[in-house]
Each structure stands twice: as C-alpha cells, then as structure tokens.
Design a protein around this motif. Structure first.
Motif, mmCIF file in Angstrom:
data_model
loop_
_atom_site.group_PDB
_atom_site.id
_atom_site.type_symbol
_atom_site.label_atom_id
_atom_site.label_comp_id
_atom_site.label_asym_id
_atom_site.label_seq_id
_atom_site.Cartn_x
_atom_site.Cartn_y
_atom_site.Cartn_z
ATOM 1 N N MET A 1 -48.521 12.319 -3.939
ATOM 2 C CA MET A 1 -47.869 11.366 -3.054
ATOM 3 C C MET A 1 -48.366 9.964 -3.414
ATOM 4 S SD MET A 1 -45.937 11.115 -0.048
ATOM 5 C CE MET A 1 -45.880 12.830 0.307
ATOM 6 N N VAL A 2 -47.424 9.054 -3.577
ATOM 7 C CA VAL A 2 -47.747 7.653 -3.824
ATOM 8 C C VAL A 2 -47.473 6.888 -2.546
ATOM 9 C CG1 VAL A 2 -47.178 5.584 -5.140
ATOM 10 C CG2 VAL A 2 -47.172 7.803 -6.270
ATOM 11 N N GLU A 3 -48.466 6.139 -2.101
ATOM 12 C CA GLU A 3 -48.338 5.305 -0.915
ATOM 13 C C GLU A 3 -48.162 3.868 -1.392
ATOM 14 O OE1 GLU A 3 -51.404 4.590 2.512
ATOM 15 O OE2 GLU A 3 -50.838 6.722 2.434
ATOM 16 N N VAL A 4 -47.047 3.257 -0.998
ATOM 17 C CA VAL A 4 -46.708 1.912 -1.456
ATOM 18 C C VAL A 4 -46.739 0.951 -0.278
ATOM 19 C CG1 VAL A 4 -44.964 0.510 -2.597
ATOM 20 C CG2 VAL A 4 -45.219 2.911 -3.230
ATOM 21 N N SER A 5 -47.538 -0.098 -0.401
ATOM 22 C CA SER A 5 -47.646 -1.115 0.642
ATOM 23 C C SER A 5 -46.866 -2.356 0.204
ATOM 24 C CB SER A 5 -49.114 -1.464 0.854
ATOM 25 O OG SER A 5 -49.245 -2.516 1.769
ATOM 26 N N VAL A 6 -45.930 -2.774 1.065
ATOM 27 C CA VAL A 6 -45.116 -3.958 0.788
ATOM 28 C C VAL A 6 -45.089 -4.819 2.049
ATOM 29 C CG1 VAL A 6 -42.872 -4.828 0.061
ATOM 30 C CG2 VAL A 6 -43.603 -2.564 -0.683
ATOM 31 N N GLU A 7 -45.728 -5.965 1.976
ATOM 32 C CA GLU A 7 -45.725 -6.924 3.089
ATOM 33 C C GLU A 7 -46.002 -6.256 4.436
ATOM 34 O OE1 GLU A 7 -41.950 -8.969 2.573
ATOM 35 O OE2 GLU A 7 -42.892 -10.364 1.187
ATOM 36 N N GLY A 8 -47.028 -5.438 4.492
ATOM 37 C CA GLY A 8 -47.452 -4.810 5.740
ATOM 38 C C GLY A 8 -46.762 -3.504 6.077
ATOM 39 N N LYS A 9 -45.753 -3.130 5.323
ATOM 40 C CA LYS A 9 -45.063 -1.856 5.544
ATOM 41 C C LYS A 9 -45.516 -0.851 4.494
ATOM 42 C CE LYS A 9 -41.006 -4.124 7.391
ATOM 43 N NZ LYS A 9 -39.636 -4.524 7.141
ATOM 44 N N VAL A 10 -45.566 0.428 4.879
ATOM 45 C CA VAL A 10 -46.006 1.471 3.960
ATOM 46 C C VAL A 10 -44.876 2.471 3.749
ATOM 47 C CG1 VAL A 10 -47.674 3.329 3.591
ATOM 48 C CG2 VAL A 10 -48.418 1.203 4.655
ATOM 49 N N PHE A 11 -44.631 2.787 2.474
ATOM 50 C CA PHE A 11 -43.625 3.764 2.086
ATOM 51 C C PHE A 11 -44.309 4.855 1.283
ATOM 52 C CE2 PHE A 11 -41.733 -0.410 2.403
ATOM 53 C CZ PHE A 11 -40.600 -0.188 3.178
ATOM 54 N N LYS A 12 -43.812 6.083 1.381
ATOM 55 C CA LYS A 12 -44.404 7.200 0.649
ATOM 56 C C LYS A 12 -43.352 7.846 -0.241
ATOM 57 C CE LYS A 12 -47.941 8.059 4.050
ATOM 58 N NZ LYS A 12 -48.637 8.998 4.874
ATOM 59 N N PHE A 13 -43.777 8.182 -1.469
ATOM 60 C CA PHE A 13 -42.903 8.808 -2.449
ATOM 61 C C PHE A 13 -43.619 10.000 -3.074
ATOM 62 C CE2 PHE A 13 -41.744 4.346 -2.272
ATOM 63 C CZ PHE A 13 -40.365 4.405 -2.137
ATOM 64 N N ASP A 14 -42.849 11.056 -3.329
ATOM 65 C CA ASP A 14 -43.400 12.224 -4.026
ATOM 66 C C ASP A 14 -43.593 11.896 -5.495
ATOM 67 O OD1 ASP A 14 -43.470 13.907 -1.782
ATOM 68 O OD2 ASP A 14 -41.355 14.419 -2.032
ATOM 69 N N THR A 15 -44.611 12.499 -6.101
ATOM 70 C CA THR A 15 -44.878 12.328 -7.526
ATOM 71 C C THR A 15 -44.333 13.524 -8.276
ATOM 72 O OG1 THR A 15 -47.054 13.306 -7.235
ATOM 73 C CG2 THR A 15 -46.937 10.912 -7.218
ATOM 74 N N PRO A 16 -44.043 13.413 -9.556
ATOM 75 C CA PRO A 16 -44.123 12.191 -10.369
ATOM 76 C C PRO A 16 -42.941 11.261 -10.083
ATOM 77 C CG PRO A 16 -43.305 13.990 -11.708
ATOM 78 C CD PRO A 16 -43.610 14.558 -10.353
ATOM 79 N N ILE A 17 -43.213 9.968 -10.195
ATOM 80 C CA ILE A 17 -42.180 8.948 -10.010
ATOM 81 C C ILE A 17 -42.570 7.710 -10.805
ATOM 82 C CG2 ILE A 17 -43.222 7.986 -7.901
ATOM 83 C CD1 ILE A 17 -40.282 7.626 -6.871
ATOM 84 N N SER A 18 -41.576 7.065 -11.389
ATOM 85 C CA SER A 18 -41.861 5.851 -12.159
ATOM 86 C C SER A 18 -41.893 4.644 -11.228
ATOM 87 C CB SER A 18 -40.806 5.640 -13.245
ATOM 88 O OG SER A 18 -39.569 5.284 -12.672
ATOM 89 N N VAL A 19 -42.594 3.628 -11.654
ATOM 90 C CA VAL A 19 -42.642 2.379 -10.894
ATOM 91 C C VAL A 19 -41.229 1.807 -10.781
ATOM 92 C CG1 VAL A 19 -43.490 -0.005 -10.929
ATOM 93 C CG2 VAL A 19 -45.038 1.885 -11.467
ATOM 94 N N GLY A 20 -40.449 1.909 -11.847
ATOM 95 C CA GLY A 20 -39.072 1.420 -11.829
ATOM 96 C C GLY A 20 -38.223 2.103 -10.769
ATOM 97 N N LYS A 21 -38.403 3.410 -10.612
ATOM 98 C CA LYS A 21 -37.639 4.148 -9.606
ATOM 99 C C LYS A 21 -38.050 3.745 -8.192
ATOM 100 C CE LYS A 21 -35.441 8.443 -9.266
ATOM 101 N NZ LYS A 21 -35.193 9.701 -9.888
#
Length: 63
Positions: A1-21
């Motif tokens: 699981m990749v946890e992505v923080s953007v301007e105070g919000k957090v999104f989660k994505f299953d791996t594998p995943i590219s940064v572009g996606k």
C-alpha cells in the motif's frame, strides 16, 4: 500500500503502481508537481512495489 499525502489530504493505492499512474488518478500533470519519497525525488516512471509514504508538492510557475 502506498500512502500519498497531497496538501494535507491522504490517498491510498495498492502496489505495484507507477508514480505516473498515481498522478493520473489524482488529476496532476507531471510538470505540475514534485513527488518526494523521504528526501528523494521520484520520476513518473518509478514503480512503487512496497509500502511507502510519499508526498506530492504542487509547484507553481509565475513566469
């Protein structure tokens, strides 16, 4: 699981995943943001295969 923080919000994505996606799913163009893993910049071709916490910083150009 990749946890992505953007301007105070957090999104989660299953791996594998590219940064572009991730950027595409969040509606960003690669030239609009910096993608940071700890102190390392990631390009859109990097594939994340393990649990990570990354940060996306929106960049602005006034030129």
């Amino acid at each position: 699981m990749v946890e992505v923080s953007v301007e105070g919000k957090v999104f989660k994505f299953d791996t594998p995943i590219s940064v572009g996606k991730i950027l595409k799913k969040l509606g960003f163009l690669p030239m609009e943001v910096l993608v940071i893993d700890n102190d390392k910049l990631l390009t859109r071709d990097v594939v994340l295969r393990e649990d990570k916490k990354i940060t996306i910083k929106v960049v602005y150009s006034k030129g």
